[in-house]
Design an enzyme around this catalytic site. Structure first.
Site, PDB file in Angstrom:
ATOM      1  N   HIS A  78       0.805  -9.552   4.102  1.00  0.00           N
ATOM      2  CA  HIS A  78      -0.323  -8.615   4.171  1.00  0.00           C
ATOM      3  C   HIS A  78      -1.028  -8.595   2.811  1.00  0.00           C
ATOM      4  O   HIS A  78      -0.769  -7.731   1.980  1.00  0.00           O
ATOM      5  CB  HIS A  78       0.183  -7.220   4.566  1.00  0.00           C
ATOM      6  N   GLN A 115       0.802  -1.221   0.000  1.00  0.00           N
ATOM      7  CA  GLN A 115       0.000   0.000   0.000  1.00  0.00           C
ATOM      8  C   GLN A 115       0.834   1.270   0.000  1.00  0.00           C
ATOM      9  O   GLN A 115       0.327   2.337  -0.316  1.00  0.00           O
ATOM     10  CB  GLN A 115      -0.964  -0.019   1.198  1.00  0.00           C
ATOM     11  N   ASN A 119      -1.758 -10.874   7.953  1.00  0.00           N
ATOM     12  CA  ASN A 119      -2.735  -9.827   8.201  1.00  0.00           C
ATOM     13  C   ASN A 119      -4.123 -10.269   7.750  1.00  0.00           C
ATOM     14  O   ASN A 119      -4.290 -10.702   6.598  1.00  0.00           O
ATOM     15  CB  ASN A 119      -2.360  -8.558   7.424  1.00  0.00           C
ATOM     16  N   GLU A 120      -5.072 -10.157   8.630  1.00  0.00           N
ATOM     17  CA  GLU A 120      -6.480 -10.409   8.308  1.00  0.00           C
ATOM     18  C   GLU A 120      -6.689 -11.638   7.430  1.00  0.00           C
ATOM     19  O   GLU A 120      -7.177 -11.527   6.297  1.00  0.00           O
ATOM     20  CB  GLU A 120      -7.112  -9.173   7.640  1.00  0.00           C
TER      21      GLU A 120
HETATM   22  O1  IFM Z   1      -6.160  -0.886   4.118  1.00  0.00           O
HETATM   23  C1  IFM Z   1      -6.680  -1.931   4.849  1.00  0.00           C
HETATM   24  C2  IFM Z   1      -5.585  -2.833   5.388  1.00  0.00           C
HETATM   25  O2  IFM Z   1      -4.738  -3.280   4.388  1.00  0.00           O
HETATM   26  C3  IFM Z   1      -6.200  -4.031   6.073  1.00  0.00           C
HETATM   27  N1  IFM Z   1      -7.184  -3.629   7.046  1.00  0.00           N
HETATM   28  C4  IFM Z   1      -8.167  -2.642   6.664  1.00  0.00           C
HETATM   29  C5  IFM Z   1      -7.471  -1.450   6.042  1.00  0.00           C
HETATM   30  C6  IFM Z   1      -8.484  -0.355   5.704  1.00  0.00           C
HETATM   31  O3  IFM Z   1      -9.426  -0.793   4.815  1.00  0.00           O
END
Ligand code: IFM
Length: 400
Positions: free
Chosen positions: A109, A17, A152-153
């Site tokens: 991520h 990002q 991540n997530e």
């Molecule tokens: O930008 C994302 C991130 O990569 C993962 N969690 C949520 C964020 C906001 O949408």
């Protein structure tokens, strides 16, 4: 091991990002192929400007920085690890430590090396072995890192994979619009529930690398789970439990035995007897169509504590997509009030890293701005917003 007496106050980012030109990743390919997606391009050029970014956080008064290492850079070809990229990320860790920022490192991520995706990705036969080999190499540079998040997530990753499978099945890739993983409102299709068999594959990978991180480093290890702070309408308790399992609890239950769990919270979502209620277009919605619900953080932390059986929590993401920085401060202040109410009730919270340091690439969209720092995308000039100084003051005081 982390210093348990030092509450982490920081900001969080993800490599794809902000770094720019992550050309060996599957997301780079996706951006070029899927209609409706903007490209990450140079992103915020943080690959080169990370020191400036970290210095802004440290100067403001923060003591932690969550950032990721990018698998597609470290292993651009299967089995070929770039010593130069590993050294780059070690320099980032040293820079953070030198500035007094505790590095919280994410190993994965959302983005995969392109070759990994082509091999079948997380559902491929070799997925766990591939991830294990990568993590093993990365542990070489993780000395003095207090926290490592393996993934991540995973729940949102499973949702994205489910969405992609559905698109392929419909054979309509050209007309389908890929959604931002966090956009879920009534003018775009609802996000599909993550397939539990995908979730189980990710759990397997997490457990495999958790042991590797423990063997080779002193870091506390866990993963970070997106929390949707579901709330049931009258009579919808059963539906709520069902949805909580597929969206969150499968992943939180897998955290038992970890050293910590990352809570990621933005908003809350109503559940009725028929499922998740689409959130209406209200004037105070965030830029990604979600409800303005700072109280969600308290709900998320309490639910996570219950389901994991009480393992230490780090809030690894919390924030708001808004172009109004006053609103960001108000949201965060309120969210922190709910967080510390949970702390006062005995929940063991070790830190808070705000999402996010920089306005950045929101998975196919440049519109939503979650950052404490604005970035000029032509010149890459950083412009700290008042919220950065505000959060730094909170960090210095130690309480909101
Ligand atoms: O930008 C994302 C991130 O990569 C993962 N969690 C949520 C964020 C906001 O949408």
């Amino acid at each position: 091991m982390p210093d348990e007496t030092r509450f982490l106050w920081g900001a969080a980012t993800a490599p794809h990002q902000i770094e720019g030109n992550n050309i060996n990743s599957d997301w780079w390919t996706r951006e070029g192929q899927v209609p409706g997606l903007e490209r990450s391009g140079d992103a915020c050029d943080s690959y080169h400007r990370y020191e400036e970014d970290m210095r802004l956080l440290a100067d403001a008064g923060l003591n932690a920085y969550r950032f990721g290492v990018e698998w597609a850079r470290i292993e651009p070809v299967p089995g070929e690890f770039s010593r130069a990229e590993l050294a780059h990320y070690r320099r980032m860790i040293d820079t953070a430590l030198g500035l007094g920022l505790a590095p919280v490192i994410t190993l994965h991520h959302f983005t995969n090396p392109r070759w990994f995706a082509e091999e079948g990705g997380w559902l491929g036969d070799r997925a766990v072995d591939r991830f294990t080999a990568y993590v093993e190499r990365v542990t070489e540079i993780l000395g003095d890192v207090p926290y490592v998040a393996t993934m991540n997530e995973p729940n949102m990753l499973a949702m994205m994979m489910t969405m992609e499978q559905q698109m392929l099945r419909r054979q309509q890739q050209q007309s389908d619009v890929w959604q931002s993983p966090t956009v879920d409102n009534d003018f775009r299709p609802q996000l599909p529930a993550p397939d539990t068999s995908i979730g189980e594959a990710l759990v397997k990978a997490h457990h495999a690398v958790r042991d590797i991180v423990r063997t080779h480093t002193d870091a506390a290890v866990g993963w970070t789970v997106a929390n949707r702070a579901f709330a049931a309408r009258p009579g919808a308790q059963e539906k709520l439990a069902e949805l909580q399992y597929v969206w969150e609890d499968l992943y939180l239950e897998a955290s038992r035995g970890d050293d910590f769990v990352g809570v990621q919270s933005y908003s809350s979502q109503w559940v009725g007897k028929d499922g998740i209620e689409p959130h209406p277009q209200l004037p105070d919605n965030t830029q990604v169509g979600t409800a303005y619900r700072p109280d969600a953080l308290g709900m998320a932390v309490r639910h996570t504590w219950d389901v994991t059986g009480g393992i230490p929590i780090v809030v690894t993401e919390n924030g708001i997509a808004t172009d109004d920085d006053t609103r960001r401060i108000a949201y965060t202040q309120e969210a922190l009030r709910h967080l510390f109410a949970a702390v006062d009730d005995g929940i063991d919270v070790r830190g808070y890293t705000h999402w996010t340091a920089l306005d950045n690439f929101e998975w196919g969209h440049w519109g939503p701005t979650f950052g404490l720092i604005a970035v000029d995308r032509e010149t890459f000039e950083r412009r700290p917003k008042p919220s950065l100084a505000w959060l730094g003051d909170v960090a210095r005081r130690g309480r909101p």
